[in-house]
Design a protein around this motif. Structure first.
Motif: not given
Length: 197
Positions: A78-103
């Motif tokens: 239901d909710l995602i918090i990213l604490a990584t220093n990996n910009p590529v991974l962060n962007e990937h999860i950002r796109e998935l979160a948008r598709i799945k409507h997860i904050l």
């Protein structure tokens, strides 16, 4: 202008994914548990620090997977918090979160966030969230310290008394609101007077 809408989330009733098991992941996990000790959190990281393992072991509502993030980690989240220093991974999860409507919240990346984790003042049942709209976490921290010192420890007793007072009020809604406003106004006048002495 700060257009954020403040809400308080019952993290024990939803599922949170935290990606990152280093010092920032620990900081986020500690903040979650400070505010919601029964939060349901699954942590995923290729490497999980010993302090994070220790914290996870101390709670029955926390789980961890020491491996790389997988897209399927977002299932039933239901909710995602990213604490990584990996910009590529962060962007990937950002796109998935948008598709799945997860904050989503990404540490130190306001432009990627749907919500921010503000500073919190907590005295018993009283909780005050402080937001600078992502502009200055340091100012939010200083305000937290100021309010923490300013608010009396007895505020929780006052909240209990006010709850009992409210539950025993009779009359229609408007009359109850009027009486509660009158009663609390007197309380804060007395508090200010006591502080002056």
């Amino acid at each position: 202008m700060n257009e954020l809408f403040p809400i308080y989330v019952k993290l024990d009733q939803i599922k949170t994914l935290l990606v990152g098991g280093g010092p920032i992941g620990l900081e986020k996990l500690e903040a979650i548990l400070f505010n919601s000790p029964r939060a349901q959190v699954h942590l995923v990281a290729e490497r999980i620090d010993a302090n994070v393992h220790e914290l996870i072991a101390s709670s029955s509502t926390l789980t961890a997977s020491e491996r790389a993030f997988r897209d399927e980690d977002l299932e039933n989240i239901d909710l995602i918090i990213l604490a990584t220093n990996n910009p590529v991974l962060n962007e990937h999860i950002r796109e998935l979160a948008r598709i799945k409507h997860i904050l989503l919240n990404v540490a130190d990346k306001p432009s990627l966030c749907d919500f921010y984790l503000g500073s919190v003042v907590r005295k018993g049942n009283l909780k005050i969230g402080i937001s600078t709209n992502g502009k200055s976490p340091t100012i939010a921290k200083r305000l937290k310290e100021f309010l923490d010192d300013l608010l009396p420890e007895e505020i929780d007793e006052t909240l209990t008394l006010m709850s009992n007072f409210r539950n025993n009020l009779r009359g229609d809604f408007q009359e109850k609101v009027r009486l509660l406003n009158e009663h609390t106004q007197d309380f804060f006048r007395r508090e200010a007077y006591d502080r002056e002495d």
